[in-house]
Design a protein around this motif. Sequence first.
Motif, mmCIF file in Angstrom:
data_model
loop_
_atom_site.group_PDB
_atom_site.id
_atom_site.type_symbol
_atom_site.label_atom_id
_atom_site.label_comp_id
_atom_site.label_asym_id
_atom_site.label_seq_id
_atom_site.Cartn_x
_atom_site.Cartn_y
_atom_site.Cartn_z
ATOM 1 N N UNK A 25 -2.951 2.321 -4.436
ATOM 2 C CA UNK A 25 -3.629 1.261 -3.688
ATOM 3 C C UNK A 25 -3.502 1.478 -2.191
ATOM 4 N N UNK A 26 -2.329 1.926 -1.749
ATOM 5 C CA UNK A 26 -2.139 2.202 -0.316
ATOM 6 C C UNK A 26 -2.992 3.377 0.140
ATOM 7 N N UNK A 27 -3.107 4.390 -0.724
ATOM 8 C CA UNK A 27 -3.969 5.537 -0.401
ATOM 9 C C UNK A 27 -5.421 5.093 -0.278
ATOM 10 N N UNK A 28 -5.857 4.265 -1.227
ATOM 11 C CA UNK A 28 -7.227 3.733 -1.174
ATOM 12 C C UNK A 28 -7.444 2.930 0.110
ATOM 13 N N UNK A 29 -6.471 2.075 0.443
ATOM 14 C CA UNK A 29 -6.594 1.247 1.641
ATOM 15 C C UNK A 29 -6.733 2.092 2.894
ATOM 16 N N UNK A 30 -5.898 3.137 2.989
ATOM 17 C CA UNK A 30 -5.933 4.005 4.179
ATOM 18 C C UNK A 30 -7.300 4.665 4.323
ATOM 19 N N UNK A 31 -7.787 5.268 3.232
ATOM 20 C CA UNK A 31 -9.098 5.954 3.270
ATOM 21 C C UNK A 31 -10.234 4.959 3.520
ATOM 22 N N UNK A 32 -10.161 3.828 2.847
ATOM 23 C CA UNK A 32 -11.241 2.849 2.956
ATOM 24 C C UNK A 32 -11.318 2.273 4.372
ATOM 25 N N UNK A 33 -10.161 2.005 4.972
ATOM 26 C CA UNK A 33 -10.166 1.497 6.354
ATOM 27 C C UNK A 33 -10.804 2.501 7.307
ATOM 28 N N UNK A 34 -10.474 3.777 7.112
ATOM 29 C CA UNK A 34 -11.060 4.827 7.964
ATOM 30 C C UNK A 34 -12.570 4.885 7.781
ATOM 31 N N UNK A 35 -13.026 4.807 6.524
ATOM 32 C CA UNK A 35 -14.468 4.844 6.245
ATOM 33 C C UNK A 35 -15.179 3.639 6.874
ATOM 34 N N UNK A 77 -7.938 -5.577 -2.003
ATOM 35 C CA UNK A 77 -6.966 -4.492 -2.115
ATOM 36 C C UNK A 77 -5.646 -4.856 -1.442
ATOM 37 N N UNK A 78 -5.732 -5.510 -0.293
ATOM 38 C CA UNK A 78 -4.521 -5.953 0.413
ATOM 39 C C UNK A 78 -3.747 -6.946 -0.439
ATOM 40 N N UNK A 79 -4.474 -7.821 -1.121
ATOM 41 C CA UNK A 79 -3.834 -8.805 -1.996
ATOM 42 C C UNK A 79 -3.118 -8.112 -3.155
ATOM 43 N N UNK A 80 -3.724 -7.047 -3.702
ATOM 44 C CA UNK A 80 -3.077 -6.287 -4.768
ATOM 45 C C UNK A 80 -1.763 -5.689 -4.292
ATOM 46 N N UNK A 81 -1.784 -5.133 -3.080
ATOM 47 C CA UNK A 81 -0.562 -4.529 -2.510
ATOM 48 C C UNK A 81 0.521 -5.592 -2.345
ATOM 49 N N UNK A 82 0.128 -6.769 -1.852
ATOM 50 C CA UNK A 82 1.097 -7.857 -1.675
ATOM 51 C C UNK A 82 1.711 -8.267 -3.004
ATOM 52 N N UNK A 83 0.885 -8.359 -4.045
ATOM 53 C CA UNK A 83 1.389 -8.737 -5.367
ATOM 54 C C UNK A 83 2.334 -7.678 -5.925
ATOM 55 N N UNK A 84 1.984 -6.407 -5.730
ATOM 56 C CA UNK A 84 2.832 -5.323 -6.229
ATOM 57 C C UNK A 84 4.174 -5.307 -5.503
ATOM 58 N N UNK A 85 4.148 -5.541 -4.197
ATOM 59 C CA UNK A 85 5.402 -5.609 -3.441
ATOM 60 C C UNK A 85 6.259 -6.780 -3.916
ATOM 61 N N UNK A 86 5.592 -7.861 -4.285
ATOM 62 C CA UNK A 86 6.302 -9.025 -4.818
ATOM 63 C C UNK A 86 6.949 -8.678 -6.160
ATOM 64 N N UNK A 87 6.242 -7.891 -6.967
ATOM 65 C CA UNK A 87 6.739 -7.539 -8.301
ATOM 66 C C UNK A 87 7.912 -6.569 -8.259
ATOM 67 N N UNK A 88 8.000 -5.746 -7.220
ATOM 68 C CA UNK A 88 9.107 -4.791 -7.136
ATOM 69 C C UNK A 88 10.447 -5.521 -7.160
#
Length: 699
Positions: A25-35, A77-88
Motif C-alpha cells: 500500500x505504501x508503494x502504491x501511495x508513493x507511485x500514485x502521488x508522483x503520477x 489508500x491512506x485510510x488503509x495504511x492507517x488501519x494497517x498501522x492500527x492493526x500492527x
Amino acid sequence: MIELKEEQYYLDETVKVIYKHLEQENAFLTCFREDVQKHNKEMIEETSHDYSDIDVRAELSQHLLSYQRNEEKLKASTKKVEKLNLMIKKPYFSRLDFTEDGYDTERLYIGVSNLFDKETLDVIVYDWRSPIAGLHYENKYGQLSYESPEGKVNGVVTLKRQFLFDQDRIESYHDLKDNAIDSQLLEVLSSTGSEKLHSVVETIQHKQNDIIRTDDIDLLFVKGVPGSGKSIIAMHRLAYLMYHGQKKYNSQNMLIISPNQFFKQYIDEVLPELGEEAISQKTYEDLLLETFGDEIETYASHMDRVMEKCISSFKNSKEYFVLLEKWFGYYLKNLHPYQDIYYNNNTLVKKDVIKNWYLRHQGKTSLSIGADKFRTIAHSEQDYLQCTVKEKLEDITEQLGNHKLHATEAVEKKLRRYNIRLNQQLEKSLKLNPKAVYFKMFENRELLRSLVDFDIPDDFFKSSNQYEDFHGIFLYHSWINSIQDYKQYKYIVIDESQDYNYVQLYLMKRLFKNANFTILGDMNQTLHHTKLATYHHDLERIFKPTQMKMIELETCYRSTSSITKFANQFINTKVQAFSRPGDAPKSTESTSSRLEHDVAAAIKELSDLESIAIIVHTSQEAKRLHKKLRQTFEISYMTEYNPKLNHDLVILPIYYAKGLEYDGVIYVSNQQTHHLYEQFAYTAATRAKHQLRFIEVNS
C-alpha cells in the motif's frame, strides 16, 4: 503450553501479512502521488486559460473530475495504511470456533478491521462488525445462528477466547465460559485514570451488542442507567452503520449532539480507534449560535440560574410547546398586519390570500416559502404593469407640455415611488420576525391564558433575552424561515437527551428532517426539570417514526457495587451493579467556614487515584473554591472550554460532569432543599468509578 505456541505462531503469521499489505500500500501511495503530481502539472501547463472558450471549459471539467477521482483514491489508500498501522499494535482481540452445519470447524479471529490474504484468499482477521463476529458477543455457547447476506447461517459455537498481548507477544489467553463474568471487562473496569473515552470493542456485552447491531431504523431510543455504556456504544453503532451502509453513511453525514464542549473532547478518539474518521459534534448551544450569533445567554449562565432556581420551570414543560403553538396561530390569525399588495391602484395579491396560506401551512411548511411565492407573483405583475404605467405617465407629462428631459425625470421619480411603496407593502404584509412574534406574547397575560386550558404560572411572564426564551424563538424561526444548513446529515446521535425539553427535541427533528436517530437518555439524571415517566411516548409524538425501538441498559459497569448501592438511595428504580467490590462512600457534614479544610482533607484521602473531580453546582462556586484550593493543590476548574485543563484534579459544575467519569468524586452540596436535589446527588454520585465522598454544607 502447546496451544500458546500455536496461538503465537498465528499471531506472527498475521503480523507478516499486515506488513506485506503495508509495504504494497505504501508503494502504491508513493507511485500514485508522483503520477498525480505529474498529471496536475501537465494539466496546468498544457491547458489553455481562455475560460471563455467552451472547449477549454469542457477540458477543465474533465481534469477536475480526474483530480477528484485521484483524491478519493489517495484518501482510500491512506485510510488503509492507517488501519494497517492500527492493526500492527493489536491485530485481533479474540478467537471464535464455529462449526457451520454441514461443514468443518473454523477458527475465526476477530479484530478492529478485516485482514485478507490475497495469496491464499483466506480471511486472516474478521472485522468485529461482520455478521459472523456478532456471535462473539452472544452470552452463550452451543447452537447459534447469524444473518449473512445470503441468508441465515446455523452452526455451533464451541470456543470463545480472549487474548492479552504484550507488544508482539501473546502474554496469556482466557477462554470465556457460558454466562460467566468477563474477566477482561473486570480488569478494564478496575483500572484507573483516563482523560478520554476509549473503544470497548473487546468487552462489548450482549445487550450492548443488540444496540450496536440494531437495523437502521428511524428511531432507536436507548434508556440506560449511568455507566451502562450508552455513549460509547452509540459510537460503536456509528462505526457499525458506516461499515454496513457504506453507500449511505460516512463521517461527513453523521452528527453527534453532545451535552457540552468538554464531553465533545472526551469522546473524540473513539471512532479513530475503531479505524473510522471522527465525525462532527455540535452542542445545542452551537445550533443556537449558528442561527442567532452571540446574542444568546451562555449555557453555563443558564445552568447556574437553574441551580439557583432563577428560572421558570414552565419553559421546560410540554405545555410550553402547546402554548407556543397556540400563540403562533393566534398571532397569524388576529395580530399580523396583512395588507393588500397593490401597484398604482392595481391589486396584485389580496391580504386574505396571504393570511389563508399562512394559517393553512403554519407549523408544517416554512412560511418564507409562501412569502417568496407572493413576492414572485407581485414582482411579475409589477414588471407587466410598470410598462403600462410608464406609458400613461409619459402621455400625461407630454400633454402638460413638459420638456422631454424633465418629463423623463418625473416619470422615473413616480415609478420609484410606486416601487418603494410596493416593497414596503411586501415587507409589512409578508415578513415575520421570530423574536417580535415571541415577545408580543408577554404583553397580555389574560389573553394568553385564555388560549389554553392549563395554568400559566406568573414567573413565566418574567421574560427577557434568556437562554430558555430562545427555545421558543428558535421554534418560530424554524416555522417562519426555511433552514437548509443541516440537510446533509443522515444520522444523528443525541446524547443526554433527558436534559432537552419538548421544544428542543422537536427542533432537532425539524432541523435534521432527513436523518435517522439514536437517542440516549436516563430521566434520573435530568438537571433541568422533574422526571417524566412518559418520556419515550413524547419521543414517539415528536419524531413520528415508522419504526422505533427502545432498549434498556440496566447494569452500571462504571462504579463499584458500593457506590451504585449508595446512589440508588436517590432514585425510585434500583440500578443493577456489575460485580466489582470497593470501599463504601463517605458522607461528611460541613459549613461554609470549614468547607476548604474538608475538601482538602478529602483530596488528600484520595491522592493515590489518577483522576479526582470536585463537583459543585455553579460556575461561581467552582471559581471560589478553586481560588482557595490552588494555594495547596495543582488544580483546574471547568467553567469554560479549555482543552489544556489538568484533568488529574479538577473542580467543575455538575452540568459539565454529564457523561464524564473519574476515579474519585468529591460532591460538595449546598442544595439539599432544591426540588431537583435527588437528581443532582444521583448524577454526581454516578460519576465515580472507585471512590466517592459527599460533603453536605449546612448554611
